[in-house]
Design a protein around this motif. Sequence first.
Motif, PDB file in Angstrom:
ATOM      1  N   THR A 184       3.453  -2.364  13.922  1.00 53.02           N
ATOM      2  CA  THR A 184       2.955  -1.946  12.600  1.00 53.02           C
ATOM      3  C   THR A 184       4.090  -1.926  11.574  1.00 53.02           C
ATOM      4  O   THR A 184       3.911  -2.309  10.418  1.00 53.02           O
ATOM      5  CB  THR A 184       2.309  -0.547  12.675  1.00 53.02           C
ATOM      6  N   LEU A 185       5.276  -1.504  12.028  1.00 55.99           N
ATOM      7  CA  LEU A 185       6.438  -1.460  11.138  1.00 55.99           C
ATOM      8  C   LEU A 185       6.829  -2.868  10.692  1.00 55.99           C
ATOM      9  O   LEU A 185       7.200  -3.083   9.526  1.00 55.99           O
ATOM     10  CB  LEU A 185       7.610  -0.784  11.845  1.00 55.99           C
ATOM     11  N   ILE A 186       6.734  -3.835  11.589  1.00 51.68           N
ATOM     12  CA  ILE A 186       7.034  -5.225  11.233  1.00 51.68           C
ATOM     13  C   ILE A 186       6.075  -5.700  10.137  1.00 51.68           C
ATOM     14  O   ILE A 186       6.481  -6.320   9.149  1.00 51.68           O
ATOM     15  CB  ILE A 186       6.933  -6.141  12.470  1.00 51.68           C
ATOM     16  N   ALA A 187       4.789  -5.385  10.312  1.00 48.10           N
ATOM     17  CA  ALA A 187       3.790  -5.769   9.307  1.00 48.10           C
ATOM     18  C   ALA A 187       4.084  -5.108   7.961  1.00 48.10           C
ATOM     19  O   ALA A 187       3.968  -5.740   6.897  1.00 48.10           O
ATOM     20  CB  ALA A 187       2.390  -5.392   9.786  1.00 48.10           C
ATOM     21  N   ALA A 188       4.486  -3.819   7.998  1.00 50.52           N
ATOM     22  CA  ALA A 188       4.805  -3.095   6.761  1.00 50.52           C
ATOM     23  C   ALA A 188       6.006  -3.704   6.058  1.00 50.52           C
ATOM     24  O   ALA A 188       6.023  -3.842   4.827  1.00 50.52           O
ATOM     25  CB  ALA A 188       5.055  -1.617   7.075  1.00 50.52           C
ATOM     26  N   LEU A 189       7.034  -4.084   6.833  1.00 50.75           N
ATOM     27  CA  LEU A 189       8.227  -4.695   6.241  1.00 50.75           C
ATOM     28  C   LEU A 189       7.914  -6.061   5.628  1.00 50.75           C
ATOM     29  O   LEU A 189       8.465  -6.420   4.586  1.00 50.75           O
ATOM     30  CB  LEU A 189       9.326  -4.833   7.302  1.00 50.75           C
ATOM     31  N   LEU A 190       7.021  -6.817   6.276  1.00 54.39           N
ATOM     32  CA  LEU A 190       6.602  -8.105   5.714  1.00 54.39           C
ATOM     33  C   LEU A 190       5.839  -7.901   4.403  1.00 54.39           C
ATOM     34  O   LEU A 190       6.016  -8.653   3.446  1.00 54.39           O
ATOM     35  CB  LEU A 190       5.734  -8.871   6.715  1.00 54.39           C
ATOM     36  N   LEU A 191       4.993  -6.859   4.362  1.00 53.76           N
ATOM     37  CA  LEU A 191       4.267  -6.537   3.126  1.00 53.76           C
ATOM     38  C   LEU A 191       5.242  -6.177   2.011  1.00 53.76           C
ATOM     39  O   LEU A 191       5.072  -6.575   0.857  1.00 53.76           O
ATOM     40  CB  LEU A 191       3.301  -5.371   3.368  1.00 53.76           C
TER      41      LEU A 191
ATOM     42  N   GLY B 139       4.315  -0.361  -2.648  1.00 53.11           N
ATOM     43  CA  GLY B 139       4.163   1.084  -2.546  1.00 53.11           C
ATOM     44  C   GLY B 139       3.481   1.483  -1.248  1.00 53.11           C
ATOM     45  O   GLY B 139       3.877   2.446  -0.583  1.00 53.11           O
ATOM     46  N   PHE B 140       2.440   0.735  -0.878  1.00 48.56           N
ATOM     47  CA  PHE B 140       1.744   0.980   0.378  1.00 48.56           C
ATOM     48  C   PHE B 140       2.685   0.744   1.556  1.00 48.56           C
ATOM     49  O   PHE B 140       2.725   1.533   2.517  1.00 48.56           O
ATOM     50  CB  PHE B 140       0.522   0.055   0.485  1.00 48.56           C
ATOM     51  N   ALA B 141       3.475  -0.343   1.488  1.00 49.80           N
ATOM     52  CA  ALA B 141       4.389  -0.675   2.575  1.00 49.80           C
ATOM     53  C   ALA B 141       5.459   0.391   2.753  1.00 49.80           C
ATOM     54  O   ALA B 141       5.849   0.723   3.883  1.00 49.80           O
ATOM     55  CB  ALA B 141       5.035  -2.034   2.307  1.00 49.80           C
ATOM     56  N   VAL B 142       5.956   0.952   1.630  1.00 50.29           N
ATOM     57  CA  VAL B 142       6.997   1.985   1.701  1.00 50.29           C
ATOM     58  C   VAL B 142       6.479   3.245   2.383  1.00 50.29           C
ATOM     59  O   VAL B 142       7.108   3.779   3.308  1.00 50.29           O
ATOM     60  CB  VAL B 142       7.530   2.320   0.292  1.00 50.29           C
ATOM     61  N   THR B 143       5.316   3.754   1.929  1.00 51.20           N
ATOM     62  CA  THR B 143       4.770   4.983   2.530  1.00 51.20           C
ATOM     63  C   THR B 143       4.391   4.762   3.989  1.00 51.20           C
ATOM     64  O   THR B 143       4.587   5.642   4.830  1.00 51.20           O
ATOM     65  CB  THR B 143       3.534   5.468   1.746  1.00 51.20           C
ATOM     66  N   LEU B 144       3.878   3.572   4.300  1.00 51.24           N
ATOM     67  CA  LEU B 144       3.509   3.282   5.686  1.00 51.24           C
ATOM     68  C   LEU B 144       4.750   3.217   6.573  1.00 51.24           C
ATOM     69  O   LEU B 144       4.764   3.772   7.684  1.00 51.24           O
ATOM     70  CB  LEU B 144       2.736   1.964   5.752  1.00 51.24           C
ATOM     71  N   SER B 145       5.807   2.567   6.097  1.00 52.28           N
ATOM     72  CA  SER B 145       7.041   2.441   6.889  1.00 52.28           C
ATOM     73  C   SER B 145       7.674   3.800   7.148  1.00 52.28           C
ATOM     74  O   SER B 145       8.044   4.127   8.290  1.00 52.28           O
ATOM     75  CB  SER B 145       8.043   1.534   6.169  1.00 52.28           C
ATOM     76  N   ILE B 146       7.794   4.609   6.100  1.00 53.99           N
ATOM     77  CA  ILE B 146       8.372   5.944   6.259  1.00 53.99           C
ATOM     78  C   ILE B 146       7.471   6.796   7.141  1.00 53.99           C
ATOM     79  O   ILE B 146       7.942   7.562   7.998  1.00 53.99           O
ATOM     80  CB  ILE B 146       8.589   6.616   4.890  1.00 53.99           C
ATOM     81  N   GLY B 147       6.145   6.665   6.966  1.00 49.44           N
ATOM     82  CA  GLY B 147       5.179   7.416   7.774  1.00 49.44           C
ATOM     83  C   GLY B 147       5.281   7.079   9.246  1.00 49.44           C
ATOM     84  O   GLY B 147       5.122   7.967  10.112  1.00 49.44           O
ATOM     85  N   ILE B 148       5.540   5.825   9.573  1.00 49.54           N
ATOM     86  CA  ILE B 148       5.690   5.412  10.972  1.00 49.54           C
ATOM     87  C   ILE B 148       6.886   6.126  11.602  1.00 49.54           C
ATOM     88  O   ILE B 148       6.811   6.652  12.716  1.00 49.54           O
ATOM     89  CB  ILE B 148       5.856   3.885  11.077  1.00 49.54           C
TER      90      ILE B 148
END
Length: 524
Positions: A469-476, A486-495
């Motif tokens: 999931t983190l890989i997908a967030a970083l690609l986003l 913005g979505f990718a940042v909160t998701l990455s930190i949330g992970i």
Amino acid sequence: MLEISKWKFFIVLSVCILGIYFLVPNFYNKTEVTGLPDYISKKQVNLGLDLQGGSHLLLEVDTRAVLKERSEYLVDELRSILRKNKIKYTNLGSKVKGAIVTITDQNKLQEALISVREGVENGIIVNSDNNKLTLSFSDQYIIDTNNQTVEQSIEVVRKRVDESGTKEPTIQKQGEDRIIVQLPGIKDPERVKSLIGRTAKLNFHLLDPTTVELAEQRGKLPPGTFKVQNADPTAYEKQFVVKKRVLLTGDRLVNAAATVDAQSGKYVVAFEFDRKGAKKFAKVTTENTYQRLAILLDDKVISAPQIREPITGGSGNISGNFSPETANDLAVLLRAGSLPAPIKVLEERTVGPSLGEDSIKAGKKALKIGFVLVIIFMMIRYRLFGMIADLAIILNIVLLVSLLSLIEATLTMPGIAGIVLTIGMAVDANVLVFERIKEELKSGRSIMNSIDLGYKFAVKTILDANFTTLIAALLLFNYGSGPIKGFAVTLSIGIVTSMFTALVLTKLLVTIWIVKFKPNKIFL
């Protein structure tokens, strides 16, 4: 083996305290937070355009103007090359994407062709037809020039917006020649538009002693001059005859600031050149003492003082009919630098604060509903372990928001969606651990051994799931733009925070409970 590690307990406690420390400023508004004591952090999560309102601008960079300007420079370069090699020519002029010249002596054509090809920069194609030379920009040269123009424009726009005091603007490229500018919470969009849209090209010329009236009586301007309007329509001198030669440009400025002149008491803009600019300015003022210097901004005279003495300090003042705001705006433009090309506002949208408030309410409602449902489900399904997981979820949100505050991130609606998703992912990790503990208990292992193995065996699955999931967030984040980032940042930190709370915090709390109370049976 389950045991309470003092260093692990200290680390977890420290992280939680730091999380609360960086969370606290978000309970105050922007004005109140500045009044907090120095030992309290002032960093907050910024609200995006869709949450607090503001302006959305779509700009278009006129890249054709740059190609036209380079064509004119090419004419000057071509003239210099031919004169240096003593080659006679005629009909020298520019075209849309290049230049053209006719060589008078047919025998000199080959020499001219070689000299021009060696003298011009790469990417300019030189062809000959009879006694005519045609210089054209290659397709790659045009693409590179356009990309460079847009990138430079983005940087200048960013500097101007930052200088105006706008917090957390979004400035990014769209398509080939367009720029999106989002200004959250902006109260005076017209002023920012005027700052963004002005080219702000500053040039220093000499005034020709010929007046406009005398030139009109003669029916022509003196050679090497052109007529320029006064930037102040209320001034006595409406127009000036200015010499074409540019003595100095604003590219050499290192600082500019609005100030009050000690003698006149009026607002002026003080400027300062870099070392090379100061040296050139000293030479200009020394060689042209008692002449008038025309300071042109975007092809209009903003000041035309007389050079009374050589200025060797590399600094000076621009005087004019300035108000405090116009003087400050000019200083901002000069500090940020000139745009490489004119910019046009294609679209402007204003998001009202009421719409932002509705978005915040909707986001809070979704967050509360999701949070409450998860809390209830975990308590019913896993009882005491569910309550421990619920505490971890609360701390997960605290850590997530505190990290967003630490980097002063901008929160948008997609960012709130990322937080809601993080809650579900944090629960998912706890569910995997608890279900694994149940399996170990059913196999006849002891409570402490089951809990130890439950966390040990679930870790690999949790890390794999979160890592993908983190890989997908970083690609986003890398390929997305605006709200997607913005979505990718909160998701990455949330992970990251959810893995910490699920694998470290909950295990520590469960271990403390098991070691202290030594229960004979647990309910899962």
